[in-house]
Design an enzyme around this catalytic site. Structure first.
Site, short mmCIF file in Angstrom:
data_model
loop_
_atom_site.label_atom_id
_atom_site.label_comp_id
_atom_site.label_asym_id
_atom_site.label_seq_id
_atom_site.Cartn_x
_atom_site.Cartn_y
_atom_site.Cartn_z
N ASP A 13 -1.16 4.73 5.93
CA ASP A 13 -2.19 4.72 4.84
C ASP A 13 -2.46 6.13 4.12
O ASP A 13 -3.49 6.49 3.68
CB ASP A 13 -3.62 4.08 4.86
CG ASP A 13 -3.26 2.46 5.33
OD1 ASP A 13 -2.38 1.93 4.97
OD2 ASP A 13 -4.13 2.21 6.24
N LYS A 16 1.89 7.11 1.05
CA LYS A 16 3.43 7.18 1.01
C LYS A 16 3.74 6.42 -0.40
O LYS A 16 4.76 6.97 -0.96
CB LYS A 16 3.75 6.72 2.40
CG LYS A 16 3.66 7.08 3.48
CD LYS A 16 4.22 6.28 4.80
CE LYS A 16 3.49 4.90 4.98
NZ LYS A 16 2.06 5.02 5.53
N GLY A 40 0.95 -1.90 3.72
CA GLY A 40 0.41 -2.23 2.38
C GLY A 40 0.49 -0.77 1.51
O GLY A 40 -0.49 0.21 1.81
N HIS A 41 1.21 -0.77 0.53
CA HIS A 41 1.23 0.38 -0.13
C HIS A 41 0.75 0.25 -1.81
O HIS A 41 1.28 -0.66 -2.39
CB HIS A 41 2.86 0.96 -0.21
CG HIS A 41 3.60 1.30 0.97
ND1 HIS A 41 4.53 1.72 1.05
CD2 HIS A 41 2.87 1.31 2.43
CE1 HIS A 41 5.00 1.89 2.49
NE2 HIS A 41 3.73 1.72 3.02
N GLN A 223 4.09 2.33 7.73
CA GLN A 223 3.49 2.78 9.10
C GLN A 223 3.57 4.40 9.25
O GLN A 223 3.33 4.93 8.19
CB GLN A 223 3.90 2.14 10.31
CG GLN A 223 3.82 0.84 10.45
CD GLN A 223 4.51 -0.07 9.37
OE1 GLN A 223 5.92 0.00 9.54
NE2 GLN A 223 4.21 -1.02 8.48
P1 GDP Z 1 0.49 4.11 2.18
O1 GDP Z 1 0.30 2.91 3.21
O2 GDP Z 1 0.70 5.32 3.06
O3 GDP Z 1 1.23 3.77 0.94
O4 GDP Z 1 -1.06 4.39 1.54
P2 GDP Z 1 -2.17 2.96 0.97
O5 GDP Z 1 -1.80 2.61 -0.22
O6 GDP Z 1 -2.36 2.12 2.11
O7 GDP Z 1 -3.52 3.98 0.96
C1 GDP Z 1 -3.64 5.08 0.05
C2 GDP Z 1 -4.53 4.81 -0.93
O8 GDP Z 1 -4.80 6.00 -1.69
C3 GDP Z 1 -4.13 3.87 -2.25
O9 GDP Z 1 -5.29 3.13 -2.73
C4 GDP Z 1 -3.47 4.99 -3.24
O10 GDP Z 1 -3.57 4.40 -4.43
C5 GDP Z 1 -4.41 5.94 -3.10
N1 GDP Z 1 -4.08 7.50 -3.13
C6 GDP Z 1 -2.66 7.83 -3.03
N2 GDP Z 1 -2.94 9.18 -3.30
C7 GDP Z 1 -4.23 9.62 -3.86
C8 GDP Z 1 -4.84 10.85 -4.26
O11 GDP Z 1 -4.27 11.75 -3.88
N3 GDP Z 1 -6.34 10.54 -4.15
C9 GDP Z 1 -6.98 9.42 -4.40
N4 GDP Z 1 -8.22 9.39 -4.86
N5 GDP Z 1 -6.16 8.27 -4.02
C10 GDP Z 1 -4.98 8.51 -3.63
P1 IMO Z 2 1.31 1.60 5.96
O1 IMO Z 2 2.73 1.49 5.76
C1 IMO Z 2 -1.94 1.45 8.76
C2 IMO Z 2 -1.42 -0.80 12.61
C3 IMO Z 2 -2.24 -1.79 12.79
C4 IMO Z 2 -2.38 -1.82 14.13
C5 IMO Z 2 -0.80 -1.36 14.59
C6 IMO Z 2 -0.02 -2.33 15.15
O2 IMO Z 2 0.26 0.56 4.96
O3 IMO Z 2 0.84 2.81 6.25
P2 IMO Z 2 1.16 -4.42 13.84
O4 IMO Z 2 0.75 -5.56 13.21
O5 IMO Z 2 2.13 -3.39 13.20
O6 IMO Z 2 1.81 -4.78 15.23
O7 IMO Z 2 -0.16 -3.53 14.24
O8 IMO Z 2 -0.45 -0.71 13.57
N1 IMO Z 2 -0.44 -0.66 11.21
C7 IMO Z 2 -0.89 0.12 10.23
N2 IMO Z 2 -1.95 0.98 10.15
N3 IMO Z 2 -1.11 1.21 7.88
C8 IMO Z 2 0.01 0.70 8.07
O9 IMO Z 2 1.03 0.51 7.37
C9 IMO Z 2 0.23 -0.14 9.22
N4 IMO Z 2 1.18 -0.93 9.89
C10 IMO Z 2 0.70 -1.40 10.94
O10 IMO Z 2 -3.51 -1.73 12.09
O11 IMO Z 2 -3.26 -0.97 14.81
MG MG Z 3 -1.01 1.27 3.52
#
Ligand code: GDP
Ligand code: IMO
Ligand code: MG
Length: 427
Positions: A13, A16, A40-41, A223
């Site tokens: 999270d 990416k 979850g992106h 991840q």
């Molecule tokens: P990922 O799993 O690495 O793709 O990250 P997630 O999407 O799960 O979580 C990142 C969150 O931060 C998302 O809601 C993005 O829209 C948001 N985001 C990404 N870059 C920025 C930033 O520079 N500032 C803010 N405020 N939000 C951001």
């Molecule tokens: P993105 O791509 C954050 C974590 C789960 C748990 C561990 C193992 O959005 O960054 P699993 O279901 O993979 O066997 O769970 O890994 N986990 C993540 N945490 N972002 C993710 O993906 C994750 N994918 C798995 O919360 O701790």
């Molecule tokens: Mg994510």
């Protein structure tokens, strides 16, 4: 032309999806190479917010070829729903290629994920309960079922029968569960197979040909390093290889074809699920970061644990991924803080440790050693030029770069595509 890998450096999270969406403009191919719908992106384009789980973030551009690599585990029901949802939003899906070598998640994998978590009791991992671990267990155990099997009805029927007999025996004997009905799953999955068929391809050949044709290829990490089966905080990890080496093996592209590896670093730390987290905050600052940053999981909705930026983690990520540069995200979330800290080493039994310990017992007992920074107290969201960043923000970033011996290429100051500062071109 270039092949660029984007990986998470922390516990996921990091943003990416945002960085990949930003870089996708210059790429012709965007590739997911491991993990599954545990990812979850979130990508924000103008007024629209897209939550992607398996589809590469490049899908939001019409002309990009999006690849689901051989290292992925696919739950067809979730995947097809994701495709349908995007189609409803008028996103074109025709340029999608799914590896015939990718593995398939079945309902028994999801159930076993839940049951294994229950068995672990207070040692549970806090998985996303998507069946990821059990599916990779079958893959490593050499009984997994792949997309190419699903494309051949007879072979699929045979393999499913064998697996289901095995799983039903386990479920009945160990968990007193009724098990699953063979005919029902067979019918359901053959239907999924028909729907997936148009996208199934030999993605290894497609990607290697694209490299020969000097196309730009972007590998979208899912991840992160600290969740990597090899390099993360084992056993509190996922069951796949989110590091750069995993991007190669999970796509069938050799490491010498990669030009650039970028590590995405959230400007502070978060973790969802269980496991050690030395710089975790349990105070008002942690709550402020969670509230301002809306730090709740995209997939499970769970509150993310929040903490100070840990440079030991980023240094470890820089080593194991061979990072060329860092992409810092969510700097704007720290805009209001009076003071900030970066964890620069750990103290254990009176000794300083600068590297990331393997032993979770040590990790759970270390005391973070912090360097303190003055806050910048300035809204950074409209800044597009590194030189215009507040002095204290630059100090914070430059110190991170110094400790991790890795330069910064991108700084993100908001979720939108345009809310991005480029320090160095990566393509
Ligand atoms: P990922 O799993 O690495 O793709 O990250 P997630 O999407 O799960 O979580 C990142 C969150 O931060 C998302 O809601 C993005 O829209 C948001 N985001 C990404 N870059 C920025 C930033 O520079 N500032 C803010 N405020 N939000 C951001
Ligand atoms: P993105 O791509 C954050 C974590 C789960 C748990 C561990 C193992 O959005 O960054 P699993 O279901 O993979 O066997 O769970 O890994 N986990 C993540 N945490 N972002 C993710 O993906 C994750 N994918 C798995 O919360 O701790
Ligand atoms: Mg994510």
């Amino acid at each position: 032309m270039a092949s660029v890998i984007v990986v998470g450096t922390q516990w996921g999270d990091e943003g990416k999806g945002k960085i990949v969406d930003f870089l996708a403009e210059k790429s012709e191919y965007i590739v997911r190479s491991q993990g599954g719908s545990n990812a979850g992106h979130t990508v924000v384009v103008g007024e629209n917010k897209y939550k992607l789980r398996l589809l590469p973030s490049g899908i939001l551009y019409e002309d990009k070829i999006c690849v689901i690599g051989n290292g992925i585990v696919i739950e067809p029901k979730v995947f097809l729903k994701e495709i349908d949802e995007l189609k409803n939003k008028k996103i074109k899906i025709s340029n999608l290629k799914i590896s015939d070598r990718a593995h398939i998640i079945f309902p028994y994998h999801k159930l076993l994920d839940e049951l294994q978590e229950e068995d672990l009791g207070e040692n549970k991992l806090g998985t996303t309960k998507n069946g990821i671990g059990p599916c990779y267990m079958d893959k490593a155990g050499r009984i997994g079922i792949r997309i190419c099997d699903l494309m051949n009805k007879e072979i699929f029927a045979k393999k499913l029968k064998f697996n289901l007999e095995l799983k039903n025996k386990l479920l009945k004997k160990l968990y007193n569960h009724n098990g699953f009905d063979y005919e029902e799953i067979l019918k359901e999955y053959l239907e999924y197979g028909e729907r997936l068929k148009p996208y199934v391809a030999d993605t290894i050949t497609i990607l290697n040909k694209a490299i020969k044709e000097k196309k730009n290829i972007l590998f979208e990490g899912a991840q992160a390093t600290m969740l990597d089966l090899e390099h993360g905080t084992y056993p509190f990890v996922t069951s796949s290889l989110p590091t750069s080496a995993g991007a190669c093996s999970g796509s069938g592209v050799g490491p010498r074809k990669i030009d650039n590896v970028i590590g995405v670093v959230k400007a502070y730390s978060t973790r969802v699920g269980e496991g050690p987290f030395p710089s975790e905050l349990f105070d008002e600052i942690g709550n402020h970061i969670r509230d301002k940053g809306n730090e709740y999981g995209t997939v499970t909705g769970r509150a993310r644990r929040c903490g100070w930026l840990d440079a030991c983690v980023i240094k470890h990520a820089s080593y194991v991924n061979g990072l060329d540069s860092l992409a810092i995200t969510r700097l704007d979330i720290l805009d209001d803080l009076d003071k900030l800290k970066i964890c620069v080493s750990y103290k254990y039994n009176g000794k300083i440790i600068e590297d990331y310990p393997a032993d979770l017992d040590i990790l759970s007992k270390v005391e973070p050693v912090y360097e303190e920074f003055e806050g910048w107290k300035t809204d950074t969201r409209n800044i597009r030029d590194y030189d215009k960043l507040p002095k204290n923000a630059k100090k914070y970033l430059e110190r991170l770069s110094e400790i991790t011996e890795t330069e910064i290429s991108i700084i993100s100051v908001g979720a939108g595509r345009e809310e991005t500062i480029i320090c160095k071109n990566v393509f």
